[in-house]
Design a protein around this motif. Structure first.
Motif, PDB file in Angstrom:
ATOM      1  N   ASP A 300       0.833  -1.211   0.000  1.00 58.86           N
ATOM      2  CA  ASP A 300       0.000   0.000   0.000  1.00 58.86           C
ATOM      3  C   ASP A 300       0.860   1.251   0.000  1.00 58.86           C
ATOM      4  O   ASP A 300       0.624   2.192  -0.746  1.00 58.86           O
ATOM      5  CB  ASP A 300      -0.880   0.024   1.260  1.00 58.86           C
ATOM      6  N   SER A 956      -1.951  -1.918  15.193  1.00 60.74           N
ATOM      7  CA  SER A 956      -3.108  -1.033  15.018  1.00 60.74           C
ATOM      8  C   SER A 956      -3.193  -0.465  13.602  1.00 60.74           C
ATOM      9  O   SER A 956      -4.256  -0.004  13.182  1.00 60.74           O
ATOM     10  CB  SER A 956      -3.016   0.125  16.009  1.00 60.74           C
ATOM     11  N   VAL A 958      -3.272  -1.976  10.975  1.00 57.82           N
ATOM     12  CA  VAL A 958      -4.210  -2.763  10.158  1.00 57.82           C
ATOM     13  C   VAL A 958      -5.520  -1.996   9.997  1.00 57.82           C
ATOM     14  O   VAL A 958      -6.207  -2.107   8.987  1.00 57.82           O
ATOM     15  CB  VAL A 958      -4.443  -4.140  10.821  1.00 57.82           C
ATOM     16  N   ASN A 959      -5.832  -1.164  10.979  1.00 54.12           N
ATOM     17  CA  ASN A 959      -7.088  -0.396  10.937  1.00 54.12           C
ATOM     18  C   ASN A 959      -7.001   0.832  10.059  1.00 54.12           C
ATOM     19  O   ASN A 959      -7.893   1.670  10.092  1.00 54.12           O
ATOM     20  CB  ASN A 959      -7.462   0.060  12.347  1.00 54.12           C
ATOM     21  N   ARG A 962      -8.683   2.495   4.232  1.00 56.28           N
ATOM     22  CA  ARG A 962      -8.407   1.794   2.971  1.00 56.28           C
ATOM     23  C   ARG A 962      -9.239   2.339   1.823  1.00 56.28           C
ATOM     24  O   ARG A 962      -8.795   2.336   0.683  1.00 56.28           O
ATOM     25  CB  ARG A 962      -8.718   0.299   3.088  1.00 56.28           C
ATOM     26  N   ALA A 963     -10.486   2.683   2.113  1.00 57.38           N
ATOM     27  CA  ALA A 963     -11.394   3.038   1.024  1.00 57.38           C
ATOM     28  C   ALA A 963     -12.427   4.027   1.528  1.00 57.38           C
ATOM     29  O   ALA A 963     -12.711   4.074   2.725  1.00 57.38           O
ATOM     30  CB  ALA A 963     -12.087   1.781   0.503  1.00 57.38           C
ATOM     31  N   PRO A 964     -12.985   4.837   0.628  1.00 63.93           N
ATOM     32  CA  PRO A 964     -13.967   5.841   1.035  1.00 63.93           C
ATOM     33  C   PRO A 964     -15.098   5.210   1.833  1.00 63.93           C
ATOM     34  O   PRO A 964     -15.540   4.101   1.521  1.00 63.93           O
ATOM     35  CB  PRO A 964     -14.473   6.404  -0.289  1.00 63.93           C
ATOM     36  N   GLY A 965     -15.524   5.927   2.828  1.00 66.89           N
ATOM     37  CA  GLY A 965     -16.618   5.450   3.639  1.00 66.89           C
ATOM     38  C   GLY A 965     -16.166   4.726   4.892  1.00 66.89           C
ATOM     39  O   GLY A 965     -16.958   4.504   5.795  1.00 66.89           O
ATOM     40  N   GLN A 966     -14.898   4.369   4.929  1.00 66.80           N
ATOM     41  CA  GLN A 966     -14.416   3.636   6.088  1.00 66.80           C
ATOM     42  C   GLN A 966     -14.206   4.603   7.249  1.00 66.80           C
ATOM     43  O   GLN A 966     -13.476   5.590   7.132  1.00 66.80           O
ATOM     44  CB  GLN A 966     -13.101   2.948   5.744  1.00 66.80           C
ATOM     45  N   VAL A 967     -14.862   4.328   8.350  1.00 62.11           N
ATOM     46  CA  VAL A 967     -14.727   5.195   9.520  1.00 62.11           C
ATOM     47  C   VAL A 967     -13.680   4.585  10.434  1.00 62.11           C
ATOM     48  O   VAL A 967     -13.833   3.479  10.926  1.00 62.11           O
ATOM     49  CB  VAL A 967     -16.075   5.347  10.244  1.00 62.11           C
TER      50      VAL A 967
ATOM     51  N   HIS B  31      -6.580  -0.645  21.855  1.00 65.78           N
ATOM     52  CA  HIS B  31      -6.012   0.224  20.823  1.00 65.78           C
ATOM     53  C   HIS B  31      -5.905  -0.505  19.485  1.00 65.78           C
ATOM     54  O   HIS B  31      -6.131   0.071  18.433  1.00 65.78           O
ATOM     55  CB  HIS B  31      -4.643   0.708  21.280  1.00 65.78           C
ATOM     56  N   ASN B  32      -5.525  -1.762  19.551  1.00 65.42           N
ATOM     57  CA  ASN B  32      -5.247  -2.499  18.320  1.00 65.42           C
ATOM     58  C   ASN B  32      -6.469  -3.208  17.756  1.00 65.42           C
ATOM     59  O   ASN B  32      -6.437  -3.688  16.640  1.00 65.42           O
ATOM     60  CB  ASN B  32      -4.173  -3.562  18.563  1.00 65.42           C
ATOM     61  N   ASP B  36     -13.301  -2.614  12.549  1.00 65.33           N
ATOM     62  CA  ASP B  36     -14.063  -2.700  11.321  1.00 65.33           C
ATOM     63  C   ASP B  36     -14.139  -4.160  10.903  1.00 65.33           C
ATOM     64  O   ASP B  36     -13.122  -4.790  10.633  1.00 65.33           O
ATOM     65  CB  ASP B  36     -13.329  -1.874  10.260  1.00 65.33           C
ATOM     66  N   LEU B  39     -12.317  -5.451   7.819  1.00 65.15           N
ATOM     67  CA  LEU B  39     -10.869  -5.670   7.849  1.00 65.15           C
ATOM     68  C   LEU B  39     -10.502  -7.023   8.454  1.00 65.15           C
ATOM     69  O   LEU B  39      -9.347  -7.388   8.507  1.00 65.15           O
ATOM     70  CB  LEU B  39     -10.189  -4.543   8.630  1.00 65.15           C
ATOM     71  N   THR B  74      -1.511  -6.757  -1.841  1.00 65.11           N
ATOM     72  CA  THR B  74      -2.734  -5.966  -2.004  1.00 65.11           C
ATOM     73  C   THR B  74      -3.275  -6.152  -3.415  1.00 65.11           C
ATOM     74  O   THR B  74      -2.507  -6.149  -4.379  1.00 65.11           O
ATOM     75  CB  THR B  74      -2.427  -4.479  -1.788  1.00 65.11           C
ATOM     76  N   GLN B 110      -2.233  -4.226  -6.203  1.00 66.84           N
ATOM     77  CA  GLN B 110      -2.443  -2.897  -5.579  1.00 66.84           C
ATOM     78  C   GLN B 110      -3.922  -2.592  -5.473  1.00 66.84           C
ATOM     79  O   GLN B 110      -4.757  -3.256  -6.074  1.00 66.84           O
ATOM     80  CB  GLN B 110      -1.749  -1.749  -6.337  1.00 66.84           C
ATOM     81  N   LEU B 113      -8.974   2.583  -6.119  1.00 66.97           N
ATOM     82  CA  LEU B 113     -10.288   3.003  -5.649  1.00 66.97           C
ATOM     83  C   LEU B 113     -11.077   3.593  -6.811  1.00 66.97           C
ATOM     84  O   LEU B 113     -10.522   4.325  -7.624  1.00 66.97           O
ATOM     85  CB  LEU B 113     -10.137   4.041  -4.541  1.00 66.97           C
ATOM     86  N   ASN B 146     -15.676   0.164  -4.059  1.00 69.98           N
ATOM     87  CA  ASN B 146     -14.770   0.303  -2.915  1.00 69.98           C
ATOM     88  C   ASN B 146     -15.134  -0.560  -1.712  1.00 69.98           C
ATOM     89  O   ASN B 146     -15.269  -0.076  -0.608  1.00 69.98           O
ATOM     90  CB  ASN B 146     -14.715   1.760  -2.463  1.00 69.98           C
ATOM     91  N   TYR B 148     -13.787  -2.833   0.905  1.00 75.55           N
ATOM     92  CA  TYR B 148     -12.421  -3.119   1.330  1.00 75.55           C
ATOM     93  C   TYR B 148     -12.340  -4.363   2.202  1.00 75.55           C
ATOM     94  O   TYR B 148     -13.285  -4.717   2.895  1.00 75.55           O
ATOM     95  CB  TYR B 148     -11.799  -1.924   2.050  1.00 75.55           C
TER      96      TYR B 148
END
Lengths: 1069, 491
Positions: A300, A956, A958-959, A962-967, B31-32, B36, B39, B74, B110, B113, B146, B148
């Motif tokens: 990335d 962390s 990993v969070n 990545r893409a639009p809309g991701q909060v 924290h970690n 989402d 993911l 990716t 890769q 978007l 998009n 993800y």
């Protein structure tokens, strides 16, 4: 030297004149007070009383009761006594073998009831070591804390500064790191200066102990801690004097810590031997990304570097074909933190022989310690020996020696900001898919360590195995003192001693496995360095002491003295690079053209003449007056404009400081009207006002200096500074109001102080106009005020003969506020953090951007209408996945103008809770230290969540967006961080509050009935730092990377403090 | 009672201790924690959990792409919905190799978007490129954008995108233009690529590496190297194929100007000369075609849209079949310019007398570079210019030679210089044509006509700029200047 002698002579003359004058004054005032008391005193008065054991209420026989210099008595089997007293306002002094010493005021009555605790009981009547001898704490006017170490047998691996942590309210000791010997940065009641020393003056056995780290270290993040040269087991008492210490003049602005080492107490030969062995435990690892997540991250972030898909796929770590020769080199899952940290062991032996006869008593101690740090291949070996003697040379003449020698050798590794060579940092950023050792095309692992990787990151294992960071330190610190009793009331005393200290460092950074460094004129494959630092200090002091008691009513103790210190420091270093192979590690083997040598010499001398008098009226009212006159080679030659005589004067072109102090205390509880209040044993109110100074203004700052300069191969001298002949010490005014209270039969002791320290003439780096050729001049143009509160509580919760539980709490809070600066604010940067000091604000506040999450979509970012000015001057809008920075100045740009205060690294309050539970021969001691409300800049996490390069990152990441809309609250990965998402902001400011079980110790004393050869055997098990409660996301919220006010709370990746468990045995012969 | 109280206190203390121990935790987990759910899946898992992508998901498993999409790189997937895949040719879905190519045409390395306004050509895992613009993927529309996962993103599209041949593959497979195709295929050769070869040793005599005989061999084609590499997926090309009639017509048109000693070589030269102006960089669909395209040889190729009888979309551009080319001889054989400042050889080296100048031409309004020699002091001095492949035809010769140093008259006389041509460098006996000496007028910036060359055969030629036959040491009497020589075909 001629001039100096002349000055010394003049000052002595002055001192003696003032002393004589004060003696006369004192005599006058005494005679006036004596008269009034005399009227009430009558011969033949007697008082009676009973003395009991506080633990079980049983009467104590043969306890010594006295009115010193007047009468004495012993208790009978029923604990009762009758004693002649001069008057009924008198105070009885009680002492007995194995029990505490105590004072019992009659408070106008004729009988008293006294209960005594055991000798080790923490009591208000304990004696306090003061610069001129000992005094019971109830008679002292100063705010003091006295720590009787009792041998500190269960704290064998500590340095004195670390030992002091949590022991005294108002002492904020912050551990520098977890490296053995690193010790703690001590601040007594907050800060008094921005740029000069803020640590208290250390006086060991009457002689000033230089704790400054003279010159920087070649070893990154390393601090040569002078206090590590004192074995804590040699210490008998540490007294912290927080106010009214003007007698140390311009060295006492930050308070004084007096360390007294142990002398033989009895004539019989006593041998103590202790042996310890223990384990240090590797710290908890930071949760990093594993190989798979890291590789996804890498692809990335490389895409945002502008690399094409083909280029990224061509990277060897992107290849998933096992038949590819590179496959095995890039498909590992290495836990690099394992390669850097390790559980290690510690060993400590200590032998003390004490004894003597009527003429000579001696205490000889020897220690050996081996303590390995938790970083692999680091260790410490320490050897120390001390010889303390007391000699009765004649009836009137006594002498003493305090001689100590310490040698220690440390194998270290770089710490803090050293991105190429700090193994801890490298272990965090090194790609986990790489292996520690070389791997061939078939996957076979070679014993050779892998070289720097394709991402340009050094191999942490190569640093661990092949890099040399060696430090060897020795210090001889010795003094001889003489005391001559001229008459019963007059004593002459003298002390002389030397400090010889040398620290040698050797550094070698190998080629193999370590990324190259770029020098100004070459690329350095390997680097070599050597350094020697020396301190040579001469100290002498002479004083005359007068002590007398009149009519059992007035006690006076006056003194006049003179101190002289000459201090020399020397630093010489040589640096080289590019030796032929990694087997040549000394500087001489490097390429001659890259060799660089340098150094520094500093010399200073200080004289101090002082007078002082302590006066006590009926052991109830206490007054202490002191004054010192200081001269130093560091001071300028002219008085600054507007300086009035009472503060300073100039003689023969030398500035002298006048440092007075006055203190008074009132033992309210000794008054007759308190006799009915049985609840309160002791209540004392005290107050001091004093002036002290800080002479840490640089040896040559006042003078014009020249420095060598190389211009195109030509050597010359250029001006090194702007001389400031009006440069003076920083002056510190201290006001302290305090109260000591003992109640419920001494079961509860409270001591509280409020204080204000005001610094004027604070040393500043004042900006000067550019045409001067300099950026700043050093001037006395700042001011600061620190106010605060100290509170000490101690209580005996359970008081049985075989079960005792003591709990103590110390807590201190302070606020250091800048009152004056040459400009409106100062910004300083260290370790990626920016701190700001502003007038009328707290010192060193973190100053950065505030954030509020991450833009979820481009549309959301566009709606915010915020932009960033990029490096080429173009204005770039924020996009989805960028951090939502708060814009405060109204424009649409996010830049330095949007910074605001984002956290204060100073704790709201800090202190400790201690507990000691004793049951028969078993005791359990616990010490919790805590700090609350301090913010920490987590520089390590900032580097591990920056997402701007090929470094491994925290799990962390990993969070990340990545893409639009991701909060999410983690922004997107972007090479080089063009939008400044990882810039210094509140993302990295964390709550550094912590509570730590600094020490838990179990001691068992084996009952030795009948055994003659062995007097006692004790077993210890001590755990250090076993528990830490914190929300901090890092190895350790407690660290201090640099000796500066402005570096507090900045985590740059120091070796963390670790857990350790040490078991020991001690026996006496 | 008192004892029990102290016991009670002990108990409380113990309990407090236990509570503290159990409460001891670090806040790292919080924290970690992956907040989402998206993911927590990799791309394959995410696709297989999407209801409308059942068929594509099955295809991923069948082709082994499921493993790739579960790996730690990716990826971006443009997944055709089940509905879109209904119309897929069973010949593809039943053939694993073809299916792999097909599925690979929807996956890229890769993460890309959707929604970006600029369109981009993205290479797929099958090596082909597809174009994504705003919410389009090639000809398909992206219906769900998009999505993800922890190793990339996927988009759902409403049409599948077949794997297209590239321009070269299409030529190989086409039957529309047999003559031109067979000529292009005849240009195939086996080349050598040292990056693919394995070194097996070092030549002891010259120190050069020795390579193994097989690995470095690569199939190549002269057309790829000299015209356009239309086999390259990463760029886009527009290629015109001429039908046999058109091809023959054009071929016959140009053959006379490639007279050589053999028929074969004339055929080869003519053929190459014909096809070299029929491939262009860039994508020009019929609608976008201008009336003229300029080839990389500077030749204007006339495009008649009505002559295009078919167009084929390829993965790297487009191939048009044309039944009429209509090159004009003036366009096909543009004038030859020989720049004075780029000489091939001097008769005698005179660096101290040689000047490479930048001058301003008031007639063209532009700067130009030229060469000037003064006082070289050699009789019959020449500067030679080599030119390969001069056609068998007549050329009118011109030059621009600027004299801005000698105004004329006795003190600053004008000098004379000549133009000649020949086979071999400077040997006067091989000069085939020498034009008369021309006096170089003061400050003349215009082209001066010199005469006509006639070349009977297609060959390489040297052109010479000559000084006077006698040498002079006086002043600048022997000087040479030259901006350029222009040879205009006279047919």
């Amino acid at each position: 030297m001629q001039i100096q002698n002349k000055i010394i002579g003049r000052v002595m003359l002055l001192g003696i004149t003032v002393l004589a004058g004060s003696m006369v004054c004192a005599q006058d005032s005494t005679s006036a007070t004596t008269q009034t008391i005399k009227g009430t005193a009558a011969k033949g008065l007697s008082a009676t009383g009973i003395i009991k054991d506080a633990a079980n209420g049983k009467p104590l026989a043969a306890v010594n009761v006295s009115v010193p210099g007047y009468s004495g008595a012993l208790t009978d089997d029923n604990g009762r006594f009758t004693i002649q007293v001069p008057h009924y306002q008198a105070t009885l002094f009680v002492s007995s073998e194995g029990f505490q010493s105590k004072e019992a005021p009659l408070k106008g009555g004729k009988s008293v009831s006294i209960s005594l605790y055991e000798e080790t009981f923490n009591s208000i009547y304990d004696v306090v070591q003061l610069p001129f001898g000992v005094k019971p704490r109830n008679q002292v006017v100063n705010a003091t804390a006295s720590i009787n170490t009792q041998g500190a047998w269960n704290r064998s691996a500590e340095t004195p500064d670390g030992y002091l942590q949590g022991k005294a309210a108002g002492v904020l000791s912050t551990m520098r790191s977890g490296t053995p010997n690193a010790g703690a940065y001590m601040v007594l009641r907050g800060y008094n200066s921005l740029y000069t020393n803020n640590q208290p003056l250390i006086v060991v056995d009457g002689m000033i102990y230089d704790i400054s780290d003279n010159g920087s270290s070649l070893i990154a993040g390393h601090y040569t801690n002078a206090l590590a040269n004192i074995d804590v087991k040699d210490i008998e008492n540490i007294t912290v004097i927080k106010d009214g210490v003007s007698t140390y003049g311009t060295k006492a602005a930050n308070g004084v810590v007096l360390i007294t080492t142990s002398h033989a107490k009895q004539l019989a030969t006593k041998i103590d031997f202790a042996a310890y062995s223990g384990m240090n435990f590797a710290p908890d690892k930071l949760p990093l990304m594993k190989s798979a997540d890291f590789r996804t991250y890498l692809s990335d972030v490389l895409k945002t570097r502008g690399w094409s898909d083909a280029l990224i796929q061509a990277q060897p770590y992107m290849n998933d074909d096992p038949s590819n020769p590179e496959y095995y080199r890039y498909h590992n899952n290495t836990d690099w933190q394992n390669e850097v940290f390790k559980n290690t062991s510690t060993t400590n032996y200590y032998l003390k022989v004490a004894g003597g006869d009527n003429i000579a008593k001696y205490a000889l101690s020897m220690g050996y310690m081996k303590n390995a740090g938790v970083t692999r291949n680091t260790d410490l070996k320490k050897y120390n020996v001390r010889f303390n003697a007391d000699l009765n040379l004649s009836r009137r003449l006594t002498a003493g020696t305090n001689l100590s020698y310490t040698y220690y050798e440390q194998n270290l590794k770089d710490q803090g900001y050293a991105p190429r060579t700090n193994p801890l940092y490298l272990a965090l950023i090194k790609a986990p898919f790489l292996g520690k050792r070389e791997i061939d095309n078939k996957g076979a692992v070679s014993p050779n360590l892998a070289d720097t990787d394709t991402l340009g990151v050094s191999n942490p294992a190569a640093i661990i195995e092949n890099m040399i960071d060696n430090s060897k330190v020795y210090r001889f610190f010795g003094s001889i003192n003489l005391k001559y009793k001229l008459t019963n009331t007059l004593t002459l005393a003298a002390l002389g001693g030397i400090t010889v200290d040398e620290a040698r460092e050797q550094v070698f950074i190998p080629h193999k496995g370590v990324s190259n460094d770029t020098l100004s004129n070459a690329v350095a494959d390997n680097k070599l360095g050597g350094q020697t630092k020396r301190i040579y200090a001469l100290y002498s002091e002479a004083y005359i002491d007068y002590a007398n008691t009149f009519n059992q009513t007035h006690r006076i103790n006056a003194r006049a003295g003179f101190r002289y210190q000459s201090n020399g420091t020397e630093q010489a270093f040589a640096l080289g690079a590019n030796s032929a192979t990694d087997d040549f590690i000394s500087v001489g083997t490097g390429v001659p053209s890259l060799r660089r040598v340098g150094g520094d010499i500093g010399k200073s001398s200080w004289i101090n003449a002082y007078i002082g008098a302590d006066y006590a009226l009926v052991d109830k009212y206490f007054l202490s007056v002191n004054m010192a006159v200081d001269g130093s080679s560091r001071f300028g030659t002219q008085l600054p404009r507007g300086t009035e005589f009472p503060a300073a004067f100039n003689m023969s072109g030398h500035n002298f400081a006048i440092m007075p102090s006055v203190g008074a205390s009132w033992l309210v509880s000794s008054e007759s009207f308190m006799s009915s209040l049985k609840l309160i044993d002791l209540l004392k109110l005290r107050g001091t006002y004093s002036r002290a100074g800080n002479d840490d203004i640089g040896n040559y700052t006042a003078q014009q200096t020249y420095v060598s300069q190389n211009l195109l191969g030509m050597q010359g001298l250029v001006r090194g500074n702007i001389a400031n002949p009006a440069l003076v010490w920083e002056t510190n005014y201290k006001v302290n109001l305090g109260m000591d209270l003992a109640m419920l039969n001494e079961r509860l002791n409270v001591s509280a102080d409020i204080f204000q320290n005001r610094t004027v003439d604070m040393l500043m780096l004042e900006a000067v106009p550019a045409p001067s050729g300099f950026t700043y001049a050093i001037t006395n143009s700042g001011a600061m005020k620190t106010t605060g509160l100290d509170l000490t509580l101690s209580g005996r919760i359970i008081n049985k003969r075989s079960l005792k539980w003591d709990v103590g709490v110390t807590i201190g809070t302070y606020k250091s506020i800048i009152k004056k600066l040459p400009g409106s604010s100062i910004q300083t940067s260290f370790g990626g953090a920016t701190v700001i000091s502003q007038v009328n604000a707290v010192t060193g506040i973190f100053y950065g951007l505030k954030t509020n999450g991450v833009y979820a979509t481009d549309a959301e970012a566009a709606a915010a209408r915020l932009y960033k000015k990029s490096g080429d001057g173009s204005i770039v809008p924020f996009r989805g996945g960028d951090v939502r920075f708060m814009n405060i100045n109204g424009d649409t740009l996010i830049d330095n103008d949007d910074r605001q205060p984002i956290g204060n690294p100073t704790p709201d309050y800090a202190g400790a809770v201690s507990s000691k539970l004793t049951w028969k021969s078993l005791s359990l001691e616990v010490l919790f230290t805590f700090s609350h409300g301090n913010k920490v800049y987590n520089g390590v996490r900032a580097a591990l969540e920056a997402q701007s390069g090929a470094s491994n990152q925290l799990a962390s990441v990993v969070n990340r967006w990545r893409a639009p809309g991701q909060v999410t609250n983690t922004p997107k990965a972007s090479w080089g961080d063009p939008m400044g998402n990882s810039s210094f902001s509140d993302r990295w400011i964390e709550d550094g509050s912590f509570a730590r079980m600094k020490m838990i110790s179990v001691e068992y004393n084996l009952p030795m009935k009948g055994a003659k050869a062995i007097k006692y055997v004790s077993f210890y098990v001590t755990g250090n730092n076993l528990l830490t409660f914190t929300k901090y996301l890092g190895y350790d919220p407690e660290m201090y990377a640099q000796e500066s006010v402005l570096a507090r709370g900045i985590d740059v990746g120091m070796e963390p403090q670790h857990k350790s468990v040490i078991a020991g045995v001690r026996f006496g012969l | 009672m008192i004892l029990s109280r102290s016991k009670l206190i002990c108990c409380i203390a113990l309990m407090a201790g236990v509570t503290i121990f159990t409460a001891c935790h670090k806040d790292w987990a919080e924290h970690n924690d992956t907040t989402d759910d998206a993911l927590k899946n990799n791309l394959y898992q995410a696709i297989s959990k999407t209801a409308t992508l059942g068929k594509f998901s099955d295809m991923l498993v069948k082709t082994g792409y499921d493993k790739i999409l579960s790996s730690s790189k990716t990826y971006t997937v443009w997944a055709p919905s089940d509905q879109a895949l209904q119309s897929l040719d069973p010949a593809i879905s039943s053939d694993t190799a073809k299916l792999k190519q097909f599925v690979g045409n929807h996956i890229a390395n890769q993460s890309y978007l959707a929604g970006a306004s600029a369109s981009q050509r993205i290479q797929m895992l099958n090596g082909k490129y597809n174009i994504m613009a705003a919410n389009k993927f090639d000809s398909a529309s992206i219906t769900i954008v998009n999505q993800y996962a922890n190793n990339g993103v996927f988009h759902v599209i409403d049409k599948f995108i077949p794997r297209y041949d590239n321009c070269w593959e299409l030529i190989k497979n086409t039957s529309a233009a047999p003559l031109m195709k067979s000529y292009l295929l005849s240009l195939n050769y086996t080349g050598f690529d040292s990056t693919k070869a394995t070194q097996i040793g070092v030549n002891p005599t010259n120190g050069q590496p020795l390579w193994d005989s097989t690995n470095g061999k690569i199939a190549s084609n002269v057309f790829w190297n000299k015209v356009q590499n239309i086999n390259d997926e990463s760029n886009q090309y527009t290629v015109f194929l001429l039908t046999d009639n058109a091809y023959t017509t054009e071929f016959n048109k140009i053959t006379p100007w490639f007279k050589t000693s053999t028929t074969d070589s004339t055929t080869n030269l003519s053929s190459f000369h014909l096809v070299k102006d029929l491939a262009f960089k860039g994508l020009y669909n019929v609608a976008d075609l201008p009336d003229t395209l300029v080839s990389q040889y500077g030749v204007k190729t006339p495009i008649k849209k009505s002559a295009i009888i078919a167009s084929y979309k390829t993965s790297n551009g487009v191939v048009h079949i044309m039944n009429q080319a209509d090159f004009t001889k003036e366009n096909k054989f543009p004038p030859i310019y020989i720049q004075g400042e780029l000489p091939s050889r001097f008769m005698v080296s005179r660096p101290a007398n040689t000047f490479y100048r930048v001058r301003y031409n008031p007639l063209t309004g532009q700067n130009f570079n030229d060469i000037m020699m003064t006082n070289y002091g050699v009789a019959d001095y020449s500067i030679a210019y080599f030119r390969s492949g001069i056609n068998s035809m007549r050329y009118n010769a011109y030059w621009v030679a600027l004299n801005d140093i000698q105004a004329g008259g006795t003190s600053a006389p004008l000098w004379q210089q000549r133009l000649a041509c020949g086979f071999i460098r400077n040997d006067t006996s091989f000069r085939t044509t020498t034009f008369p000496a021309v006096s170089i007028g003061y400050n003349v910036y215009s082209e001066i006509s010199l005469g006509q060359f006639t070349f009977p055969n297609y060959a390489d030629q040297y052109f010479f700029v000559l000084g006077p036959t006698t040498s002079s040491t006086s002043g600048n009497a022997n000087a040479i200047t030259l901006d350029y020589i222009k040879l205009v075909p006279a047919f």
